[in-house]
Scaffold this motif. Structure first.
Motif, PDB file in Angstrom:
ATOM      1  N   LYS A 158       7.042  35.192 -31.932  1.00 57.82           N
ATOM      2  CA  LYS A 158       6.866  33.816 -32.392  1.00 57.82           C
ATOM      3  C   LYS A 158       7.707  32.884 -31.524  1.00 57.82           C
ATOM      4  CE  LYS A 158       6.161  34.493 -37.358  1.00 57.82           C
ATOM      5  NZ  LYS A 158       6.754  34.228 -38.677  1.00 57.82           N
ATOM      6  N   ASN A 159       7.215  31.672 -31.340  1.00 57.76           N
ATOM      7  CA  ASN A 159       8.006  30.632 -30.697  1.00 57.76           C
ATOM      8  C   ASN A 159       8.897  29.974 -31.744  1.00 57.76           C
ATOM      9  OD1 ASN A 159       6.750  31.051 -28.229  1.00 57.76           O
ATOM     10  ND2 ASN A 159       5.088  29.618 -28.713  1.00 57.76           N
ATOM     11  N   ASP A 196       6.985  27.995 -34.341  1.00 55.21           N
ATOM     12  CA  ASP A 196       6.290  28.864 -35.295  1.00 55.21           C
ATOM     13  C   ASP A 196       7.247  29.348 -36.382  1.00 55.21           C
ATOM     14  OD1 ASP A 196       3.944  28.643 -33.868  1.00 55.21           O
ATOM     15  OD2 ASP A 196       4.281  30.476 -32.706  1.00 55.21           O
ATOM     16  N   LYS A 197       8.480  29.689 -35.988  1.00 56.03           N
ATOM     17  CA  LYS A 197       9.477  30.140 -36.957  1.00 56.03           C
ATOM     18  C   LYS A 197       9.811  29.022 -37.932  1.00 56.03           C
ATOM     19  CE  LYS A 197      11.697  33.272 -33.709  1.00 56.03           C
ATOM     20  NZ  LYS A 197      12.927  33.559 -32.975  1.00 56.03           N
ATOM     21  N   ASP A 219      10.834  37.115 -36.546  1.00 60.26           N
ATOM     22  CA  ASP A 219      10.700  36.936 -35.102  1.00 60.26           C
ATOM     23  C   ASP A 219       9.294  37.214 -34.572  1.00 60.26           C
ATOM     24  OD1 ASP A 219      13.333  36.256 -34.946  1.00 60.26           O
ATOM     25  OD2 ASP A 219      14.015  38.248 -34.327  1.00 60.26           O
ATOM     26  N   TYR A 220       8.486  37.948 -35.315  1.00 61.35           N
ATOM     27  CA  TYR A 220       7.178  38.374 -34.812  1.00 61.35           C
ATOM     28  C   TYR A 220       6.067  38.092 -35.817  1.00 61.35           C
ATOM     29  CZ  TYR A 220      10.039  41.128 -31.597  1.00 61.35           C
ATOM     30  OH  TYR A 220      10.955  41.522 -30.665  1.00 61.35           O
ATOM     31  N   THR A 221       4.859  37.939 -35.279  1.00 61.44           N
ATOM     32  CA  THR A 221       3.660  37.914 -36.101  1.00 61.44           C
ATOM     33  C   THR A 221       3.095  39.329 -36.075  1.00 61.44           C
ATOM     34  OG1 THR A 221       3.222  35.641 -35.428  1.00 61.44           O
ATOM     35  CG2 THR A 221       1.397  36.871 -36.395  1.00 61.44           C
TER      36      THR A 221
END
Length: 151
Positions: free
Chosen positions: A125-126, A129-130, A14-16
């Protein structure tokens, strides 16, 4: 040497992750034993800065059946994280100005058998992006499999 007790696999999806930190954690009762038994879930957990202190929210540490039945701390209670004041101020600045989030990546035992939390500054992340990350991961797996077959 470090022994992982619980991981937040969803955080990497879910995150960078931008920067990670180590923090101590205040636990009560039999929570350390429960962590050693693998009875923790960090899936939806996050960190908030409340009145200049870090708190781990929404982390679930289950009870042990062998623990005392009278003293049972709340499984989802907020747990205080311990860091130096300068580090907390740095995190607060990044979160408030850049719109970043603080997430917990893992709970682990350090070489002195003390439970520590690995927290990270992260940017959400959008959906696209995922999807790109999943495609890259799949391509990497296929390339490794092809190399393995070739050798």
């Amino acid at each position: 040497m470090r022994k992982d007790l619980a991981k937040n696999k969803k955080a990497f999806h879910d995150y960078t992750i931008i920067e990670s930190f180590e923090a101590g954690i205040i636990l009560q009762g039999s929570e350390v034993k429960a962590l050693r038994a693998g009875r923790a879930n960090l899936k939806d957990s996050f960190v908030r800065i409340i009145r200049g202190e870090l708190f781990l929210l929404n982390a679930h540490i289950s009870h042990l059946q062998t623990a005392h039945s009278h003293f049972r701390p709340d499984e989802r209670s907020p747990r205080k994280l311990l860091m130096h004041r300068k580090q907390i101020d740095k995190l607060l600045g990044k979160v408030s100005t850049d719109g970043l989030t603080i997430v917990v990546l893992s709970l682990y035992l350090n070489n002195k058998n003390i439970v520590k939390a690995n927290i990270a500054l992260a940017k959400g992340k959008n959906l696209h992006d995922k999807r790109e990350a999943l495609k890259a991961k799949q391509a990497n797996l296929e390339a490794r499999a092809a190399l393995k077959r070739y050798i």
